[in-house]
Design an enzyme around this catalytic site. Structure first.
Site, PDB file in Angstrom:
ATOM      1  N   TRP A  14      -9.621  -6.404   2.064  1.00 41.20           N
ATOM      2  CA  TRP A  14      -9.281  -7.678   2.710  1.00 41.20           C
ATOM      3  C   TRP A  14     -10.126  -7.923   3.960  1.00 41.20           C
ATOM      4  CZ3 TRP A  14      -8.582 -12.225   1.832  1.00 41.20           C
ATOM      5  CH2 TRP A  14      -7.816 -13.122   2.580  1.00 41.20           C
ATOM      6  N   LYS A 108      -0.258  -7.208   6.256  1.00 39.45           N
ATOM      7  CA  LYS A 108       1.070  -7.775   6.018  1.00 39.45           C
ATOM      8  C   LYS A 108       2.081  -6.656   6.121  1.00 39.45           C
ATOM      9  CE  LYS A 108      -0.808 -11.473   3.224  1.00 39.45           C
ATOM     10  NZ  LYS A 108      -1.253 -11.864   1.888  1.00 39.45           N
ATOM     11  N   ALA A 141      -7.472 -10.063  -2.394  1.00 34.11           N
ATOM     12  CA  ALA A 141      -8.786  -9.981  -1.744  1.00 34.11           C
ATOM     13  C   ALA A 141      -9.954 -10.295  -2.685  1.00 34.11           C
ATOM     14  CB  ALA A 141      -8.963  -8.598  -1.125  1.00 34.11           C
ATOM     15  N   LYS A 192       7.955 -10.365   2.195  1.00 37.02           N
ATOM     16  CA  LYS A 192       7.547 -10.662   0.811  1.00 37.02           C
ATOM     17  C   LYS A 192       7.120  -9.391   0.075  1.00 37.02           C
ATOM     18  CE  LYS A 192       2.951 -10.139   0.948  1.00 37.02           C
ATOM     19  NZ  LYS A 192       1.830  -9.884   0.076  1.00 37.02           N
ATOM     20  N   ASP A 246       2.277 -16.918  -0.883  1.00 34.16           N
ATOM     21  CA  ASP A 246       2.056 -15.473  -0.754  1.00 34.16           C
ATOM     22  C   ASP A 246       3.159 -14.700  -1.482  1.00 34.16           C
ATOM     23  OD1 ASP A 246       1.098 -13.027  -0.036  1.00 34.16           O
ATOM     24  OD2 ASP A 246       1.369 -13.282   2.115  1.00 34.16           O
ATOM     25  N   SER A 256      -1.222  -6.671  -7.488  1.00 29.45           N
ATOM     26  CA  SER A 256      -0.431  -6.420  -6.281  1.00 29.45           C
ATOM     27  C   SER A 256       0.122  -4.999  -6.272  1.00 29.45           C
ATOM     28  CB  SER A 256       0.720  -7.415  -6.185  1.00 29.45           C
ATOM     29  OG  SER A 256       1.769  -6.855  -5.395  1.00 29.45           O
ATOM     30  N   ASN A 258       2.476  -3.888  -4.303  1.00 27.69           N
ATOM     31  CA  ASN A 258       3.935  -3.920  -4.203  1.00 27.69           C
ATOM     32  C   ASN A 258       4.577  -4.177  -5.561  1.00 27.69           C
ATOM     33  OD1 ASN A 258       4.653  -3.603  -1.273  1.00 27.69           O
ATOM     34  ND2 ASN A 258       3.168  -5.269  -1.107  1.00 27.69           N
ATOM     35  N   VAL A 282      -1.728   1.859   0.102  1.00 28.61           N
ATOM     36  CA  VAL A 282      -0.443   1.688   0.785  1.00 28.61           C
ATOM     37  C   VAL A 282       0.462   0.718   0.026  1.00 28.61           C
ATOM     38  CG1 VAL A 282       0.624   0.951   2.955  1.00 28.61           C
ATOM     39  CG2 VAL A 282      -1.626   2.032   2.989  1.00 28.61           C
TER      40      VAL A 282
HETATM   41  P1  13P Z   1      -0.175  -6.128  -2.138  1.00 27.94           P
HETATM   42  O1  13P Z   1      -1.357  -5.715  -2.940  1.00 27.94           O
HETATM   43  O2  13P Z   1      -0.045  -5.359  -0.849  1.00 27.94           O
HETATM   44  O3  13P Z   1       1.107  -6.067  -2.922  1.00 27.94           O
HETATM   45  O4  13P Z   1      -0.288  -7.639  -1.678  1.00 27.94           O
HETATM   46  C1  13P Z   1      -1.301  -8.526  -2.005  1.00 27.94           C
HETATM   47  C2  13P Z   1      -1.196  -9.743  -1.161  1.00 27.94           C
HETATM   48  O5  13P Z   1      -0.821  -9.677  -0.011  1.00 27.94           O
HETATM   49  C3  13P Z   1      -1.539 -11.048  -1.775  1.00 27.94           C
HETATM   50  O6  13P Z   1      -1.420 -12.116  -0.901  1.00 27.94           O
END
Ligand code: 13P
Length: 328
Positions: A14, A108, A141, A192, A246, A256, A258, A282
């Protein structure tokens, strides 16, 4: 007014993507990388082969391992280091920060235990800086770096700083709006992550689009109520599509971290196994899931986040977790 020099601290996917974006508007962009391999890679191939492979780094972006070199004379600092390292890094780098420099966190999350928001950490570590805030949006990203259209919102309490920063980030494929609701943007970005775990849990349990949509919608309501309890503006969550955006992209994107971690939990993996599947990257949602206990103590009911927290602590099984999330 335009910035003459800006610095990005942290050369992950990012941070590197934001440096590429900024280089379209600002002549002099420097990036501090912790890893010597990143600087070598950019020197050799004009790519960050470690964290953002196959994407060309423009000539006006200089990568360095020397924080002073990156930071000195920069009027805008963009922090791309993991939130749990923000305090230590910002303290160490503070002497190099130009008086009045604007500081924007691009991570974030929220500090574990103290529950300080990123801009509170930055301001406490660098007292002589200018306005401190954060940027958030539906921003996977690689998609942003490849020039696929995206939007974001940049939050700084000072209106002029917010407008100048939004302009510095805005390109034809990346539209950034200014806001002064720093609490809404930072708490929204942190929570989120947890809602995306719940969405991933639905994927892992194979529940289908309808059930997942309810979890996402109610999760967004929880984010809204929790943020409001900390002072977020009530209209931000409607007005700033980047905030809901987001939540949605993190709940839906196959990439993602998360969502993927939640999916593992939904398949029955232990927390340890789910995290191991990320290969050292992470998962901010699991890291900070205990924040729901703070909201509970304050009398706020957040059934999705709290139930997921119970699951992560091994207090309930998946079937109970599902039942409680849906009866919320
Ligand atoms: P993660 O990969 O941390 O889940 O989040 C991606 C993100 O913030 C997209 O906006």
């Amino acid at each position: 007014a335009k910035f003459q020099k800006v610095a990005v601290l942290g050369a992950g996917a990012w941070g590197s993507s934001l440096a590429i974006i900024l280089s379209k508007n600002i002549q002099n962009v420097s990036v501090w990388a912790r890893e010597p391999e990143v600087v070598d890679s950019v020197k050799k191939s004009r790519t960050n082969s470690l964290f953002l492979p196959d994407i060309e780094i423009p000539e006006n972006v200089a990568f360095t391992n020397n924080p002073q070199e990156a930071i000195e004379n920069s009027e805008l600092l963009v922090w791309g280091v993991p939130i749990q390292y923000l305090d230590a890094t910002a303290k160490k780098f503070s002497p190099f920060v130009k008086d009045g420099a604007i500081m924007i966190n691009a991570g974030k999350g929220i500090e574990i235990g103290t529950w300080r928001r990123p801009s509170q950490v930055l301001k406490a570590c660098v007292a002589h800086s200018g306005a401190c805030g954060s940027i958030m949006g539906p921003n996977i990203a690689f998609e942003v770096a490849r020039g696929k259209y995206a939007e974001a919102v940049v939050a700084l309490e000072d209106r002029v700083s917010a407008e100048m920063s939004a302009e510095a980030f805005t390109t034809p494929t990346f539209n950034v709006r200014p806001t002064q609701d720093v609490v809404g943007v930072e708490v929204g970005a942190a929570l989120k992550n947890i809602v995306a775990l719940a969405a991933g849990f639905c994927d892992g349990m194979n529940l289908g689009a309808n059930t997942k949509a309810i979890i996402m919608a109610r999760g967004f309501q929880e984010i809204y109520r929790a943020s409001a309890s900390l002072g977020a503006w009530s209209d931000s969550f409607i007005k700033e599509s980047a905030i809901l955006g987001d939540v949605l992209t993190t709940c839906m994107s196959p990439d993602s971290r998360n969502r993927r971690t939640g999916e593992q939990l939904g398949k029955g993996a232990s927390v340890e196994a789910a995290l191991a599947a990320l290969n050292g990257r992470v998962c901010a949602g699991l890291e900070t899931i205990q924040i729901c206990r703070m909201f509970e103590k304050n009398g706020l009911k957040l059934p999705i986040m709290s139930t997921l927290c119970d699951l992560s602590e091994g207090k309930i099984d998946r079937a109970t977790c599902l039942k409680r999330m849906l009866c919320a």
